[in-house]
Design an enzyme around this catalytic site. Structure first.
Site, PDB file in Angstrom:
ATOM      1  N   LYS A 183       0.883  -1.177   0.000  1.00 50.29           N
ATOM      2  CA  LYS A 183       0.000   0.000   0.000  1.00 50.29           C
ATOM      3  C   LYS A 183       0.914   1.217   0.000  1.00 50.29           C
ATOM      4  O   LYS A 183       1.415   1.629   1.037  1.00 50.29           O
ATOM      5  CB  LYS A 183      -0.869  -0.013   1.263  1.00 50.29           C
ATOM      6  CG  LYS A 183      -2.238   0.622   1.084  1.00 50.29           C
ATOM      7  CD  LYS A 183      -2.222   2.095   0.747  1.00 50.29           C
ATOM      8  CE  LYS A 183      -2.116   2.976   1.967  1.00 50.29           C
ATOM      9  NZ  LYS A 183      -1.874   4.382   1.599  1.00 50.29           N
ATOM     10  N   GLU A 259       8.813   1.052  11.512  1.00 51.64           N
ATOM     11  CA  GLU A 259       9.822   2.123  11.486  1.00 51.64           C
ATOM     12  C   GLU A 259       9.052   3.438  11.528  1.00 51.64           C
ATOM     13  O   GLU A 259       8.344   3.780  10.578  1.00 51.64           O
ATOM     14  CB  GLU A 259      10.690   1.997  10.229  1.00 51.64           C
ATOM     15  CG  GLU A 259      11.596   0.774  10.331  1.00 51.64           C
ATOM     16  CD  GLU A 259      12.266   0.353   9.032  1.00 51.64           C
ATOM     17  OE1 GLU A 259      12.235   1.121   8.058  1.00 51.64           O
ATOM     18  OE2 GLU A 259      12.821  -0.755   9.003  1.00 51.64           O
ATOM     19  N   CYS A 293      13.197  10.633   7.828  1.00 44.36           N
ATOM     20  CA  CYS A 293      12.953  10.261   9.228  1.00 44.36           C
ATOM     21  C   CYS A 293      14.215  10.406  10.073  1.00 44.36           C
ATOM     22  O   CYS A 293      14.138  10.585  11.278  1.00 44.36           O
ATOM     23  CB  CYS A 293      12.430   8.839   9.310  1.00 44.36           C
ATOM     24  SG  CYS A 293      13.598   7.636   8.677  1.00 44.36           S
ATOM     25  N   GLU A 395       7.956  15.954  16.282  1.00 48.17           N
ATOM     26  CA  GLU A 395       8.543  15.803  14.945  1.00 48.17           C
ATOM     27  C   GLU A 395       7.877  16.792  13.998  1.00 48.17           C
ATOM     28  O   GLU A 395       6.649  16.816  13.880  1.00 48.17           O
ATOM     29  CB  GLU A 395       8.316  14.373  14.431  1.00 48.17           C
ATOM     30  CG  GLU A 395       8.942  14.130  13.083  1.00 48.17           C
ATOM     31  CD  GLU A 395       8.625  12.742  12.516  1.00 48.17           C
ATOM     32  OE1 GLU A 395       7.435  12.392  12.430  1.00 48.17           O
ATOM     33  OE2 GLU A 395       9.562  12.026  12.164  1.00 48.17           O
TER      34      GLU A 395
HETATM   35  P1  NAD Z   1       1.749   8.252   7.696  1.00 46.10           P
HETATM   36  O1  NAD Z   1       1.820   7.458   8.938  1.00 46.10           O
HETATM   37  O2  NAD Z   1       0.804   9.379   7.612  1.00 46.10           O
HETATM   38  O3  NAD Z   1       1.375   7.306   6.459  1.00 46.10           O
HETATM   39  C1  NAD Z   1       2.166   6.175   6.131  1.00 46.10           C
HETATM   40  C2  NAD Z   1       1.289   5.174   5.398  1.00 46.10           C
HETATM   41  O4  NAD Z   1       0.313   4.664   6.291  1.00 46.10           O
HETATM   42  C3  NAD Z   1       0.537   5.755   4.209  1.00 46.10           C
HETATM   43  O5  NAD Z   1       0.552   4.806   3.165  1.00 46.10           O
HETATM   44  C4  NAD Z   1      -0.869   5.928   4.769  1.00 46.10           C
HETATM   45  O6  NAD Z   1      -1.881   5.897   3.785  1.00 46.10           O
HETATM   46  C5  NAD Z   1      -0.972   4.730   5.683  1.00 46.10           C
HETATM   47  N1  NAD Z   1      -1.958   4.842   6.747  1.00 46.10           N
HETATM   48  C6  NAD Z   1      -2.357   5.953   7.412  1.00 46.10           C
HETATM   49  N2  NAD Z   1      -3.273   5.632   8.362  1.00 46.10           N
HETATM   50  C7  NAD Z   1      -3.456   4.290   8.297  1.00 46.10           C
HETATM   51  C8  NAD Z   1      -4.269   3.364   8.996  1.00 46.10           C
HETATM   52  N3  NAD Z   1      -5.086   3.754   9.979  1.00 46.10           N
HETATM   53  N4  NAD Z   1      -4.208   2.061   8.662  1.00 46.10           N
HETATM   54  C9  NAD Z   1      -3.379   1.637   7.680  1.00 46.10           C
HETATM   55  N5  NAD Z   1      -2.580   2.477   6.965  1.00 46.10           N
HETATM   56  C10 NAD Z   1      -2.618   3.783   7.267  1.00 46.10           C
HETATM   57  O7  NAD Z   1       3.244   8.720   7.407  1.00 46.10           O
HETATM   58  P2  NAD Z   1       3.755   9.667   6.237  1.00 46.10           P
HETATM   59  O8  NAD Z   1       3.242  11.041   6.490  1.00 46.10           O
HETATM   60  O9  NAD Z   1       3.482   9.023   4.920  1.00 46.10           O
HETATM   61  O10 NAD Z   1       5.349   9.640   6.441  1.00 46.10           O
HETATM   62  C11 NAD Z   1       6.019  10.504   7.316  1.00 46.10           C
HETATM   63  C12 NAD Z   1       6.271   9.837   8.637  1.00 46.10           C
HETATM   64  O11 NAD Z   1       6.952   8.618   8.421  1.00 46.10           O
HETATM   65  C13 NAD Z   1       7.136  10.617   9.583  1.00 46.10           C
HETATM   66  O12 NAD Z   1       6.643  10.507  10.881  1.00 46.10           O
HETATM   67  C14 NAD Z   1       8.487   9.932   9.471  1.00 46.10           C
HETATM   68  O13 NAD Z   1       9.324  10.071  10.595  1.00 46.10           O
HETATM   69  C15 NAD Z   1       8.065   8.522   9.294  1.00 46.10           C
HETATM   70  N6  NAD Z   1       9.126   7.732   8.659  1.00 46.10           N
HETATM   71  C16 NAD Z   1       9.845   6.872   9.431  1.00 46.10           C
HETATM   72  C17 NAD Z   1      10.885   6.138   8.859  1.00 46.10           C
HETATM   73  C18 NAD Z   1      11.743   5.193   9.668  1.00 46.10           C
HETATM   74  O14 NAD Z   1      12.531   4.472   9.075  1.00 46.10           O
HETATM   75  N7  NAD Z   1      11.620   5.156  10.982  1.00 46.10           N
HETATM   76  C19 NAD Z   1      11.161   6.290   7.505  1.00 46.10           C
HETATM   77  C20 NAD Z   1      10.395   7.190   6.762  1.00 46.10           C
HETATM   78  C21 NAD Z   1       9.371   7.907   7.345  1.00 46.10           C
HETATM   79  O1  6OD Z   2      18.265   3.579   4.551  1.00 51.82           O
HETATM   80  C1  6OD Z   2      17.314   2.876   4.916  1.00 51.82           C
HETATM   81  O2  6OD Z   2      17.314   1.641   4.775  1.00 51.82           O
HETATM   82  C2  6OD Z   2      16.150   3.509   5.535  1.00 51.82           C
HETATM   83  N1  6OD Z   2      15.187   2.678   5.997  1.00 51.82           N
HETATM   84  C3  6OD Z   2      16.079   4.859   5.602  1.00 51.82           C
HETATM   85  C4  6OD Z   2      14.987   5.567   6.171  1.00 51.82           C
HETATM   86  C5  6OD Z   2      14.852   6.886   5.936  1.00 51.82           C
HETATM   87  C6  6OD Z   2      13.739   7.645   6.443  1.00 51.82           C
HETATM   88  O3  6OD Z   2      13.224   8.577   5.896  1.00 51.82           O
END
Ligand code: NAD
Ligand code: 6OD
Length: 491
Positions: A183, A259, A293, A395
């Site tokens: 998704k 993550e 992130c 964040e």
């Molecule tokens: P988000 O949580 O809003 O959405 C992520 C995904 O989850 C999307 O595909 C969304 O449609 C889906 N989603 C939302 N609500 C849902 C539900 N109730 N059930 C199932 N799916 C659902 O995140 P975003 O805005 O797309 O991304 C930014 C966030 O992601 C930031 O908080 C960032 O720190 C985090 N992030 C973390 C990492 C990591 O490796 N830790 C990496 C990248 C991004």
């Molecule tokens: O480098 C990666 O494997 C990884 N998961 C990076 C995440 C970045 C977040 O925005």
């Protein structure tokens, strides 16, 4: 102009075929211009069911019968396919995200291919356990461990590094013999669909890789995570979304790998190589307009170099150049959406209301011509806030950072750790002992010393505290993508 005025259609991929339904389509917007790039078919609950059913059937089909070597070769063919269609992936990713071509061509798309190569042979690294024992009747017995695929994996992705973060999960899932239903984020669906074409050309059987498009609650995300045919959910996104998905996973006791968000700290000691620290910190703060992130949003700088550091970072931030993402001189892209722009500008307002000194930035950028409708915002540096302010705790996920002075190692560690998140940290020092001592005390899944976002895919990756559950990368992915079993043999 790279988008064109006639948006194409992106359809779900259900069991190898694209669905033909004519239900609801939503708009995929280019964040640099505000133009519609494509119309995306929103998956219904029935579509999600078709995808999961196809994925389950594929587990028992030719895919499930491949040897580890055959699967490894298949993954390498997928990597080849991404490389062959590099320019298609590059264009699709840039139109969906607005990120600068220099970033997408050096990081996002190459990592898409590299993820498949890195994990192609993953299951071969399972060495297993063996225990001999005596049975109660005095006879001999022994135990050995086996790993088998977990089954159908739901892969829920964010929008910030769409291809990179999706393939980072799809590759180990497939290497271990699972099938997947992806998704993508509603903001960035294009590369997941392109990958389906690569899978087909690489001879991956139908149903192994499925894509359902849509939103989270009340849409494809919720339908997928609630589906009883899903055996495990791997998710990258916000911590709050992780909580909702964990609740869905509780029904049926399905495992999750998460993550999540971060509020990452950087510690800069006075003995660092200042130019190197500044050159990397400007990446750590402003890359992808801060939408990474691992991005540093809290910097703690030892007092003797505080002023010089702030001036040096501000000078580098001023060189960030917004513009056409396809232009190689552009270094600053837009934020992903109007909604995200509102969120980040909300924090810019809160910083000023809380009395922050705005060293640079603090507002939106008024672009002209085709970019006037994009979501552009200034690189921003603040000083002067307390560690308790919202800016220091929440964040933001924008091109912004707060810089505070500190007076000693213990103080720096305590302030860096004073967060509910624990994803990443970086520290700058030329004192080797200090580097190890501080790294060991930072409560984050990864600490970079004298570097940032330097990745070896064999290493564990994940977050502590509210930043995640589990570790992926290298053999650590085996924990989630396989079931570990014990066989006890009485001789
Ligand atoms: P988000 O949580 O809003 O959405 C992520 C995904 O989850 C999307 O595909 C969304 O449609 C889906 N989603 C939302 N609500 C849902 C539900 N109730 N059930 C199932 N799916 C659902 O995140 P975003 O805005 O797309 O991304 C930014 C966030 O992601 C930031 O908080 C960032 O720190 C985090 N992030 C973390 C990492 C990591 O490796 N830790 C990496 C990248 C991004
Ligand atoms: O480098 C990666 O494997 C990884 N998961 C990076 C995440 C970045 C977040 O925005």
């Amino acid at each position: 102009m790279h988008g064109g005025n006639n948006p194409g259609r992106i359809r779900n991929v259900l069991g190898g075929a694209q669905s033909e339904s004519d239900r609801h389509f939503f708009e995929d917007i280019n964040p640099a211009t505000g133009e519609v790039v494509a119309l995306v078919e929103e998956a219904t609950r029935e579509d999600v069911d078709r995808a999961v059913t196809a994925a389950r059937a594929a587990l028992k089909g030719p895919w499930g019968k491949l040897t580890q070597d055959e699967r490894a070769r298949a993954l390498n063919r997928i990597a080849d396919g991404i490389e062959v269609r590099f320019d298609d992936f590059l264009k699709a990713e840039i139109l969906d995200t607005g990120k600068p071509v220099t970033m997408a061509s050096h990081l996002d798309i190459p990592r898409g291919a590299a993820n498949f190569r890195a994990f192609a042979e993953l299951p071969k690294h399972h060495s297993g356990e063996f225990f001999q024992m005596k049975a109660p009747d005095g006879g001999d017995a022994f135990n050995y461990s086996l790993r088998s695929p977990r089954g159908v994996i739901a892969v829920i992705c964010p929008w910030n590094l769409p291809l990179l973060l999706m393939t980072w999960k799809v590759a180990p899932a497939l290497a271990c013999g699972n099938t997947v239903v992806v998704k993508p984020s509603e903001e960035t669906p294009a590369t997941a669909t392109l990958l389906a074409e690569v899978m087909r050309d690489a001879g991956i059987p139908d149903g192994v890789y499925n894509v359902v498009n849509g939103y989270g609650p009340g849409s494809a995300g919720q339908f997928l995570t609630e589906h009883p045919g899903v055996d495990g959910i791997t998710f990258t996104g916000e911590t709050r979304t992780g909580e909702a998905i964990m609740a869905a996973a509780a029904k049926g006791v399905r495992p999750v790998s998460f993550e999540l968000g971060g509020k990452n700290a950087g510690l800069v000691f006075a003995d660092c190589d200042l130019d190197k620290a500044l050159d990397q910190t400007v990446r750590a703060v402003f890359m992808n307009a801060g939408q990474v992130c691992l991005q540093t949003e809290r910097l703690f700088v030892e007092r003797p170099i505080f002023e010089r550091f702030v001036e040096g970072l501000a000078a580098r931030a001023r060189q960030q150049k917004p513009g056409d993402p396809f232009d190689k001189t552009t270094s600053l892209g837009p934020l992903i959406s109007d909604e995200h722009l509102k969120k980040v500008t909300g924090y810019y307002g809160k910083a000023q209301a809380a009395g922050a000194e705005v060293v640079i930035g603090g507002g939106t950028i008024r672009m002209t011509d085709e970019f006037a409708g994009g979501h552009w915002i200034e690189p921003t540096i603040w000083t002067g806030l307390s560690d308790e302010s919202e800016i220091m705790r929440e964040e933001i996920f924008g091109p912004c950072v707060h810089i505070s002075p500190f007076d000693g190692e213990d103080e720096a560690i305590a302030r860096a750790n004073a967060s509910e998140y624990g994803l990443a940290s970086m520290l700058w020092t030329q004192d080797l002992s200090r580097a190890h001592r501080v790294a060991a005390q930072l409560e984050t899944g990864i600490t970079w010393v004298n570097s940032w976002f330097l990745r070896d895919l064999r290493t564990p990756f994940g977050g502590m505290k509210h930043s995640g559950i589990g570790r992926e990368g290298g053999v650590h992915g085996l924990e989630f993508y396989t079931e570990l079993r014990n066989v006890c043999v009485k001789i």
